[in-house]
Design a protein around this motif. Structure first.
Motif, PDB file in Angstrom:
ATOM      1  N   PRO A 154      20.212   9.912   2.561  1.00  0.00           N
ATOM      2  CA  PRO A 154      19.330   8.867   2.529  1.00  0.00           C
ATOM      3  C   PRO A 154      19.811   8.436   4.037  1.00  0.00           C
ATOM      4  CG  PRO A 154      20.081   8.909  -0.133  1.00  0.00           C
ATOM      5  CD  PRO A 154      20.738  10.218   0.729  1.00  0.00           C
ATOM      6  N   GLU A 155      21.160   8.848   4.031  1.00  0.00           N
ATOM      7  CA  GLU A 155      22.065   8.012   5.362  1.00  0.00           C
ATOM      8  C   GLU A 155      21.427   8.786   6.724  1.00  0.00           C
ATOM      9  OE1 GLU A 155      23.996   7.826   2.108  1.00  0.00           O
ATOM     10  OE2 GLU A 155      24.189   9.829   3.102  1.00  0.00           O
ATOM     11  N   GLU A 156      21.174   9.900   7.146  1.00  0.00           N
ATOM     12  CA  GLU A 156      20.291  10.757   7.612  1.00  0.00           C
ATOM     13  C   GLU A 156      18.789  10.021   7.789  1.00  0.00           C
ATOM     14  OE1 GLU A 156      18.303  15.258   7.679  1.00  0.00           O
ATOM     15  OE2 GLU A 156      20.858  15.166   7.379  1.00  0.00           O
ATOM     16  N   ALA A 183       6.868   5.703  -7.263  1.00  0.00           N
ATOM     17  CA  ALA A 183       7.416   6.624  -6.701  1.00  0.00           C
ATOM     18  C   ALA A 183       7.714   7.536  -8.346  1.00  0.00           C
ATOM     19  CB  ALA A 183       9.112   7.149  -6.516  1.00  0.00           C
ATOM     20  N   PRO A 184       7.033   8.162  -8.568  1.00  0.00           N
ATOM     21  CA  PRO A 184       6.566   8.591 -10.222  1.00  0.00           C
ATOM     22  C   PRO A 184       7.434   9.537 -11.066  1.00  0.00           C
ATOM     23  CG  PRO A 184       4.581   9.577  -9.267  1.00  0.00           C
ATOM     24  CD  PRO A 184       5.218   8.541  -8.400  1.00  0.00           C
ATOM     25  N   GLU A 185       8.077  10.670  -9.306  1.00  0.00           N
ATOM     26  CA  GLU A 185       9.264  11.735  -9.760  1.00  0.00           C
ATOM     27  C   GLU A 185      10.899  11.898  -8.609  1.00  0.00           C
ATOM     28  OE1 GLU A 185       6.134  15.197  -7.941  1.00  0.00           O
ATOM     29  OE2 GLU A 185       4.985  14.853  -9.919  1.00  0.00           O
ATOM     30  N   PHE A 186      10.381  10.725  -9.162  1.00  0.00           N
ATOM     31  CA  PHE A 186      11.698  10.196  -8.251  1.00  0.00           C
ATOM     32  C   PHE A 186      13.576  11.506  -8.557  1.00  0.00           C
ATOM     33  CE2 PHE A 186      15.906   8.270  -6.705  1.00  0.00           C
ATOM     34  CZ  PHE A 186      16.443   7.778  -5.791  1.00  0.00           C
ATOM     35  N   THR A 187      14.190  11.567  -7.978  1.00  0.00           N
ATOM     36  CA  THR A 187      14.601  12.736  -8.060  1.00  0.00           C
ATOM     37  C   THR A 187      16.466  12.333  -7.091  1.00  0.00           C
ATOM     38  OG1 THR A 187      13.258  14.788  -8.307  1.00  0.00           O
ATOM     39  CG2 THR A 187      15.728  15.277  -8.500  1.00  0.00           C
ATOM     40  N   GLU A 202       6.508   1.427   6.338  1.00  0.00           N
ATOM     41  CA  GLU A 202       5.294   2.909   6.735  1.00  0.00           C
ATOM     42  C   GLU A 202       5.811   3.486   6.315  1.00  0.00           C
ATOM     43  OE1 GLU A 202       3.454   5.674   7.792  1.00  0.00           O
ATOM     44  OE2 GLU A 202       5.569   6.029   8.268  1.00  0.00           O
ATOM     45  N   SER A 203       4.450   4.210   5.554  1.00  0.00           N
ATOM     46  CA  SER A 203       4.971   4.537   3.779  1.00  0.00           C
ATOM     47  C   SER A 203       5.439   6.371   3.765  1.00  0.00           C
ATOM     48  CB  SER A 203       3.381   4.771   3.249  1.00  0.00           C
ATOM     49  OG  SER A 203       2.367   5.394   4.166  1.00  0.00           O
ATOM     50  N   LYS A 204       4.769   6.656   5.308  1.00  0.00           N
ATOM     51  CA  LYS A 204       5.255   8.037   5.692  1.00  0.00           C
ATOM     52  C   LYS A 204       6.720   7.838   5.085  1.00  0.00           C
ATOM     53  CE  LYS A 204       5.123  12.294   8.346  1.00  0.00           C
ATOM     54  NZ  LYS A 204       4.834  13.008   9.604  1.00  0.00           N
ATOM     55  N   SER A 205       7.542   7.167   6.623  1.00  0.00           N
ATOM     56  CA  SER A 205       9.283   6.986   6.244  1.00  0.00           C
ATOM     57  C   SER A 205       9.199   6.887   4.667  1.00  0.00           C
ATOM     58  CB  SER A 205       9.364   6.552   7.632  1.00  0.00           C
ATOM     59  OG  SER A 205       8.988   4.215   7.250  1.00  0.00           O
ATOM     60  N   LEU A 206       8.608   6.016   4.260  1.00  0.00           N
ATOM     61  CA  LEU A 206       9.400   5.729   2.796  1.00  0.00           C
ATOM     62  C   LEU A 206       9.610   6.496   1.732  1.00  0.00           C
ATOM     63  CD1 LEU A 206      10.327   3.459   0.320  1.00  0.00           C
ATOM     64  CD2 LEU A 206       8.182   3.294   0.083  1.00  0.00           C
ATOM     65  N   LEU A 212      12.866   8.558   0.597  1.00  0.00           N
ATOM     66  CA  LEU A 212      12.996   8.652  -0.778  1.00  0.00           C
ATOM     67  C   LEU A 212      12.793  10.026  -1.583  1.00  0.00           C
ATOM     68  CD1 LEU A 212      10.212   6.273  -2.373  1.00  0.00           C
ATOM     69  CD2 LEU A 212      12.372   5.895  -2.536  1.00  0.00           C
ATOM     70  N   GLY A 213      12.677  10.645  -0.594  1.00  0.00           N
ATOM     71  CA  GLY A 213      12.582  12.035  -1.045  1.00  0.00           C
ATOM     72  C   GLY A 213      14.147  12.876  -0.115  1.00  0.00           C
ATOM     73  N   SER A 214      14.877  12.116   0.175  1.00  0.00           N
ATOM     74  CA  SER A 214      15.824  12.785   0.727  1.00  0.00           C
ATOM     75  C   SER A 214      17.170  12.110  -0.335  1.00  0.00           C
ATOM     76  CB  SER A 214      16.718  11.713   1.640  1.00  0.00           C
ATOM     77  OG  SER A 214      16.950   9.931   1.220  1.00  0.00           O
ATOM     78  N   PHE A 215      16.719  11.196  -1.154  1.00  0.00           N
ATOM     79  CA  PHE A 215      17.701  11.449  -2.649  1.00  0.00           C
ATOM     80  C   PHE A 215      17.449  11.853  -3.121  1.00  0.00           C
ATOM     81  CE2 PHE A 215      17.380   6.748  -1.353  1.00  0.00           C
ATOM     82  CZ  PHE A 215      18.021   6.325  -1.892  1.00  0.00           C
TER      83      PHE A 215
END
Length: 155
Positions: free
Chosen positions: A24-26, A47-51, A77-81, A85-88
């Protein structure tokens, strides 16, 4: 007519291939001008598949995040979100830290009129942990639907 803020010139992720950030920091969150800044409306991201990763055991944690916000001058901006979220995925943090930390980062960037987040986490050790946070009372006359995630019953 309301004068809209200019978009950040560095919103470079949209429209091109972008690798998933390693943390998330990156990760980089981008915002774009709200085309309806004077209109009261709710925007929702689910985000139904947050990990994420348990910071103690290193085991994966799974959840559903529902983010509701009333935009002011800016939209996320949705792509950046999605990338943020994927960075977690490889990030070690407790459920409470992930949920509230994401919300606070969005509030800092967007300065929305209102924001709430629901983190609906799947059980670990036999107990689900659901985390809820909001910036204050919802604006008067805002249509605020239920977040749509049932209380835990063997999700």
């Amino acid at each position: 007519m309301t004068k809209r803020p200019k978009a950040k010139p560095s919103a470079l992720q949209l429209g091109q291939p972008t690798a998933l950030p390693q943390s998330p920091e990156e990760a980089r969150l981008d915002r774009v001008p709200n085309p309806h800044p004077g209109t009261l409306y709710l925007a929702r991201f689910t985000a139904p598949e947050f990990t994420s990763i348990c910071p103690v055991t290193g085991q994966p944690d799974f959840g559903i995040l529902v983010i509701d916000y009333v935009p002011g001058d800016w939209l996320i901006e949705s792509k950046s979100l999605k990338l943020y979220l994927g960075s977690f995925r490889n990030h070690g943090a407790f459920h409470e830290d992930c949920t509230v930390g994401i919300a606070k980062k969005l509030v800092e960037l967007l300065k929305p009129k209102w924001l709430r987040i629901g983190g609906y986490w799947y059980p670990r050790g036999g107990m689900p942990i659901d985390v809820f946070w909001q910036t204050g009372s919802a604006p008067k006359d805002l249509w605020l639907p239920d977040q749509g995630v049932a209380p835990y019953r063997g999700r």
